[in-house]
Design a protein around this motif. Structure first.
Motif, mmCIF file in Angstrom:
data_model
loop_
_atom_site.group_PDB
_atom_site.id
_atom_site.type_symbol
_atom_site.label_atom_id
_atom_site.label_comp_id
_atom_site.label_asym_id
_atom_site.label_seq_id
_atom_site.Cartn_x
_atom_site.Cartn_y
_atom_site.Cartn_z
ATOM 1 N N PRO A 48 42.469 50.413 43.143
ATOM 2 C CA PRO A 48 42.521 48.953 43.007
ATOM 3 C C PRO A 48 43.853 48.363 43.477
ATOM 4 O O PRO A 48 43.881 47.293 44.081
ATOM 5 C CB PRO A 48 42.315 48.725 41.506
ATOM 6 C CG PRO A 48 41.510 49.904 41.061
ATOM 7 C CD PRO A 48 42.019 51.063 41.885
ATOM 8 N N PHE A 89 47.978 47.040 36.535
ATOM 9 C CA PHE A 89 46.583 47.481 36.464
ATOM 10 C C PHE A 89 46.395 48.495 35.333
ATOM 11 O O PHE A 89 45.490 48.356 34.492
ATOM 12 C CB PHE A 89 46.183 48.082 37.820
ATOM 13 C CG PHE A 89 45.024 49.035 37.772
ATOM 14 C CD1 PHE A 89 43.734 48.577 37.517
ATOM 15 C CD2 PHE A 89 45.223 50.391 37.979
ATOM 16 C CE1 PHE A 89 42.659 49.470 37.463
ATOM 17 C CE2 PHE A 89 44.159 51.293 37.935
ATOM 18 C CZ PHE A 89 42.879 50.827 37.673
ATOM 19 N N GLN A 134 46.668 47.054 31.791
ATOM 20 C CA GLN A 134 45.462 46.280 31.469
ATOM 21 C C GLN A 134 44.314 47.211 31.047
ATOM 22 O O GLN A 134 43.557 46.895 30.124
ATOM 23 C CB GLN A 134 45.061 45.452 32.698
ATOM 24 C CG GLN A 134 43.754 44.691 32.566
ATOM 25 C CD GLN A 134 43.800 43.633 31.478
ATOM 26 O OE1 GLN A 134 42.967 43.645 30.561
ATOM 27 N NE2 GLN A 134 44.774 42.748 31.518
ATOM 28 N N TYR A 173 52.031 37.392 47.049
ATOM 29 C CA TYR A 173 50.704 38.007 46.910
ATOM 30 C C TYR A 173 50.725 39.173 45.932
ATOM 31 O O TYR A 173 49.826 39.318 45.107
ATOM 32 C CB TYR A 173 50.200 38.482 48.280
ATOM 33 C CG TYR A 173 49.493 37.421 49.081
ATOM 34 C CD1 TYR A 173 49.896 36.092 49.035
ATOM 35 C CD2 TYR A 173 48.417 37.753 49.890
ATOM 36 C CE1 TYR A 173 49.250 35.120 49.780
ATOM 37 C CE2 TYR A 173 47.758 36.782 50.642
ATOM 38 C CZ TYR A 173 48.182 35.472 50.582
ATOM 39 O OH TYR A 173 47.522 34.520 51.315
ATOM 40 N N LEU A 199 51.016 37.851 42.457
ATOM 41 C CA LEU A 199 49.746 37.303 41.975
ATOM 42 C C LEU A 199 48.778 38.421 41.591
ATOM 43 O O LEU A 199 47.986 38.283 40.658
ATOM 44 C CB LEU A 199 49.134 36.407 43.055
ATOM 45 C CG LEU A 199 49.871 35.073 43.209
ATOM 46 C CD1 LEU A 199 49.570 34.440 44.547
ATOM 47 C CD2 LEU A 199 49.501 34.147 42.049
ATOM 48 N N MET A 200 48.834 39.515 42.330
ATOM 49 C CA MET A 200 48.008 40.679 41.998
ATOM 50 C C MET A 200 48.351 41.161 40.579
ATOM 51 O O MET A 200 47.471 41.425 39.760
ATOM 52 C CB MET A 200 48.304 41.763 43.032
ATOM 53 C CG MET A 200 47.285 42.865 43.105
ATOM 54 S SD MET A 200 47.721 44.002 44.465
ATOM 55 C CE MET A 200 46.093 44.721 44.740
ATOM 56 N N GLN A 227 49.684 39.419 38.185
ATOM 57 C CA GLN A 227 49.248 38.406 37.209
ATOM 58 C C GLN A 227 47.737 38.448 37.015
ATOM 59 O O GLN A 227 47.247 38.219 35.903
ATOM 60 C CB GLN A 227 49.720 37.020 37.666
ATOM 61 C CG GLN A 227 51.248 36.877 37.526
ATOM 62 C CD GLN A 227 51.811 35.622 38.188
ATOM 63 O OE1 GLN A 227 51.192 35.046 39.078
ATOM 64 N NE2 GLN A 227 52.996 35.215 37.753
ATOM 65 N N THR A 228 47.003 38.757 38.075
ATOM 66 C CA THR A 228 45.548 38.873 37.936
ATOM 67 C C THR A 228 45.204 39.971 36.929
ATOM 68 O O THR A 228 44.228 39.857 36.188
ATOM 69 C CB THR A 228 44.903 39.171 39.307
ATOM 70 O OG1 THR A 228 45.280 38.132 40.214
ATOM 71 C CG2 THR A 228 43.387 39.221 39.215
ATOM 72 N N TRP A 229 46.016 41.026 36.893
ATOM 73 C CA TRP A 229 45.793 42.085 35.911
ATOM 74 C C TRP A 229 46.496 41.791 34.578
ATOM 75 O O TRP A 229 46.637 42.685 33.741
ATOM 76 C CB TRP A 229 46.227 43.439 36.484
ATOM 77 C CG TRP A 229 45.246 43.970 37.491
ATOM 78 C CD1 TRP A 229 43.882 43.998 37.363
ATOM 79 C CD2 TRP A 229 45.525 44.551 38.767
ATOM 80 N NE1 TRP A 229 43.311 44.563 38.479
ATOM 81 C CE2 TRP A 229 44.278 44.911 39.360
ATOM 82 C CE3 TRP A 229 46.710 44.817 39.478
ATOM 83 C CZ2 TRP A 229 44.195 45.517 40.618
ATOM 84 C CZ3 TRP A 229 46.615 45.408 40.727
ATOM 85 C CH2 TRP A 229 45.370 45.757 41.283
ATOM 86 N N GLY A 230 46.979 40.560 34.419
ATOM 87 C CA GLY A 230 47.474 40.144 33.112
ATOM 88 C C GLY A 230 48.934 40.418 32.835
ATOM 89 O O GLY A 230 49.411 40.196 31.718
ATOM 90 N N HIS A 266 47.526 45.780 53.645
ATOM 91 C CA HIS A 266 47.052 44.401 53.497
ATOM 92 C C HIS A 266 48.145 43.441 53.018
ATOM 93 O O HIS A 266 48.045 42.246 53.230
ATOM 94 C CB HIS A 266 45.864 44.335 52.526
ATOM 95 C CG HIS A 266 44.687 45.126 52.993
ATOM 96 N ND1 HIS A 266 43.588 45.381 52.212
ATOM 97 C CD2 HIS A 266 44.419 45.741 54.172
ATOM 98 C CE1 HIS A 266 42.725 46.108 52.879
ATOM 99 N NE2 HIS A 266 43.207 46.346 54.070
ATOM 100 N N PHE A 267 49.139 43.983 52.311
ATOM 101 C CA PHE A 267 50.208 43.124 51.810
ATOM 102 C C PHE A 267 51.477 43.266 52.662
ATOM 103 O O PHE A 267 52.552 42.854 52.249
ATOM 104 C CB PHE A 267 50.474 43.416 50.331
ATOM 105 C CG PHE A 267 49.296 43.071 49.455
ATOM 106 C CD1 PHE A 267 49.170 41.804 48.923
ATOM 107 C CD2 PHE A 267 48.297 44.000 49.214
ATOM 108 C CE1 PHE A 267 48.067 41.471 48.154
ATOM 109 C CE2 PHE A 267 47.182 43.674 48.444
ATOM 110 C CZ PHE A 267 47.071 42.403 47.915
#
Lengths: 457, 457
Positions: free
Chosen positions: B109, B148, B151, B171, B174-175, B177-180, B422-423
């Motif tokens: 992930p 990740f 979480q 980016y 933000l990744m 933060q998406t996982w908290g 990708h990043f």
């Protein structure tokens, strides 16, 4: 093995399907053909300026199974078969008795299902002696997929990228360039359409309609150049059937069959790709498919299937394309700038539209914020950060799982996780910082754009 | 099947290894222990302020096989076993008789091998009753992996992200933060270290050393909080052995064994992860491993293994950590801002260093432009766009394949494709636009920083 063990159902590359499935063979009633501006049925030779014969043949074919060329399977095998995954941790988080599965298409080099059609389109063009492909791209998913596919077959690729996106989404542009494509901000100086637009406004922000016109103009005016399209058309949905065909084999391996299949629906290729091979079982009268429901999920801000008219309309905003019978919000409908860019289309594939009209596909519109809620819940339980388009399917899959919890039914839910969100993190940023809004398109605005439908069919 | 068919050698999740391999059990001579500032061997209890007992035990263990907890395997199965792929199209492009294989760790992930250690570190901390993890991150690979992993086990995660990266690489932030996770620009107001740094310079751009200090300070000062590190230490290399163990099983399936294994080497965890399980065969005197070479690839701009001293030095720039026996360029060596951020480390894992010193690992330094050349050639033949760190391994693998072509030997080459890019697309942008440079660190600058080595050991 603990109850939380995620089950990834792999297929060996040798188990990958050898034929695509063409749902046109199983439609309850004959499909309505595309029409020219004169109201006459479009003839194959009218498409030869921009498509190779093999693609035109597939576009019009009613043959149920069409062989996947070995050269295409060679490239598919770089990432296919894609995994089918049991979302054990999401199930646990929801406390549902439902079994949730996702087919993960983000494993492709371009990060979505789009290469499933880009690769055969590049192959058939190469076979026809074509040297160069053109296409348009907005967010960049299709542009990067055709750039990758062109590189695999040694074709030059020119991508007309909407000017605003060209500058706002440099990562996707760089991805295309890494695969050797030429990427131009549209409108460009390369075509008459582009030059005319720039003459009127040197700072033209561009639009998808303008970019399509540039790509088609270049393809139509050069014998060695053809045009490619990433969704909507029948041949694209044919190629995408690899998704559902693999999923069926994977379900066979574990002795299960889905009760509900959910896919995001913009042009319709990813939804058709996962759902149609299962609808084939229904068409064949198979008992296991009797209860099957197929749910096409669209944004409330672009409610084509749920609020559009089922009528002949142009595929593009400018009225250049043939007329197609489909659900449409009107070709001059302009959806707001939501983050699921792949779902901002005024129409829908003729095949998906017809099956929706005939009650075999169930349309559902969901609001933007709820899709990001679902996407974040998914990322926090299953790890993968999904693309905004995929979040639409996740929202509906979660709601199905919660309904199964309420009713106590251990339903089997399958959804299409069409891609990862690695190039969409700024959308998550707006979501986290409260800058995203829901947007339900006002019914009178839809009525107004539907008044401009062409008077044919 | 055509000659270009890519062979993906999948393992079923049930075939995933159940134990990690600890190379410390097979070292030719006893390892040199870490030392405190007083020159005394560090005692386990000195590490308890920031690490749980299970991690400390693994850090000091000489046990050959250590069981992977079932809870960790549950999470690993979200993406593992990772594919081993035969790079048929790259071989064809090079015209080499060599067989090139890559183990692809970008399927996690977080997009790299880092979660292989983040997940067990989060698990052991959870088991020890810890509520919160801290760490530092530069480019963000480790920070996103621990976000990740935290979480997955319901742990709070605080990432101190170097101030410059925090603003330049939104980016990755933000990744996380998406996982908290909570992500703070370092220096921050949350620690004494951060407040002191900000008092001196309110616009402090931050550094990895400063971020480490903040993360360690918070972990050391709170009983419910521990610190995590993504490379260098023995327990991290232990966890990463899952890469090579899976690859061995995959090679067994096709009846092959590598002649050369190549991995990028910064702190050393991805290189050790793929190479050490094969070195175990060499240690056991297995005939098939007799000819095996293991090549650790580093940037010429940070030539730790090829030009550093083998000596005791601090793990961090500020001299807070214990002293470790390793190859080092001196703890105050400041490598230039190359794009393979994960390889910008003045030292190297003690285990990799010792095996290099004893001749079992072959170090190689490669210049930056040649690594991007290799990465683009790989993307254009195999599809995947690699991370800049991975490009170092690809460069060396291609050079091995070209040497095999020159000598006519059908060698089997394995490299670690540690992650996708990708990043990192802005790095490709600089490469394409000619803004990247090669940088070989001048020998006298290295000599100068080596003069500051601590006088112990």
């Amino acid at each position: 093995m603990s109850s939380l063990e995620p089950s990834r159902i792999y297929l060996d590359p040798a188990e990958m399907p050898t034929h695509w499935y063409n749902v046109a063979a199983d439609l309850p009633t004959p499909p309505a053909p595309p029409l020219g501006p004169d109201g006459e049925v479009v003839k194959p030779e009218q498409m030869q300026a921009i498509f190779p014969d093999a693609i035109i043949e597939q576009e019009m074919s009613a043959q149920r199974w069409i062989e996947i060329p070995e050269e295409v399977r060679d490239i598919y095998r770089l990432w296919r078969p894609s995994p089918l995954v049991r979302a054990h941790r999401l199930e646990a988080a929801l406390g549902t008795p439902a079994k949730i599965f996702y087919k993960y298409e983000g494993v492709s080099p371009a990060g979505s299902h789009k290469p499933n059609s880009a690769v055969p389109q590049a192959f058939y063009n190469k076979q026809a002696g074509i040297k160069r492909l053109t296409t348009e791209t907005g967010a960049g998913q299709w542009g990067s997929s055709i750039s990758f596919a062109g590189q695999m077959f040694g074709l030059d690729v020119r991508v007309y990228m909407v000017n605003v996106s060209y500058h706002q989404k440099p990562y996707r542009r760089l991805m295309m360039q890494t695969w050797g494509a030429e990427v131009f901000a549209s409108p460009s100086e390369l075509t008459q359409t582009g030059r005319d637009a720039l003459a009127k406004d040197a700072n033209n922000p561009g639009s998808l309609g303008l970019a399509i016109s540039e790509a088609v103009e270049e393809a139509a005016s050069r014998a060695d150049t053809n045009y490619t399209l990433g969704s909507v058309l029948n041949h694209v949905l044919l190629h995408q059937s690899i998704i559902g065909l693999e999923a069926k084999t994977q379900f066979d391996k574990i002795g299960l069959y889905p009760d509900v299949i959910v896919g995001p629906c913009g042009g319709g290729s990813s939804f058709g790709g996962i759902a149609f091979p299962f609808l084939a079982d229904k068409a064949a009268g198979e008992k296991r498919a009797e209860r099957l429901r197929c749910v096409a999920v669209e944004p409330t801000s672009c409610p084509t299937l749920t609020q559009g008219a089922y009528a002949y309309d142009f595929g593009d905003a400018s009225g250049f394309t043939p007329l197609m019978k489909m659900y449409t919000l009107g070709h001059d409908f302009m959806p707001p700038g939501i983050h699921a860019g792949g779902l901002r289309y005024h129409g829908a594939s003729s095949l998906v539209s017809q099956l929706t009209h005939e009650g075999l596909v169930e349309p559902l519109a969901v609001p933007q914020l709820a899709t990001f809620d679902a996407g974040v819940q998914f990322a926090r339980s299953e790890g993968i950060i999904p693309a905004p388009e995929s979040c639409h399917a996740i929202r509906a899959a979660i709601d199905e799982a919660l309904a199964a919890k309420a009713s106590g039914e251990p339903k089997v839910i399958l959804f299409n996780l069409t891609g990862h969100g690695h190039f969409d993190m700024t959308s998550y940023d707006r979501y986290f910082s409260g800058q995203l809004e829901d947007f339900a398109y006002p019914a009178d605005a839809i009525r107004a754009s539907l008044e401009h439908l062409p008077k044919v069919g």
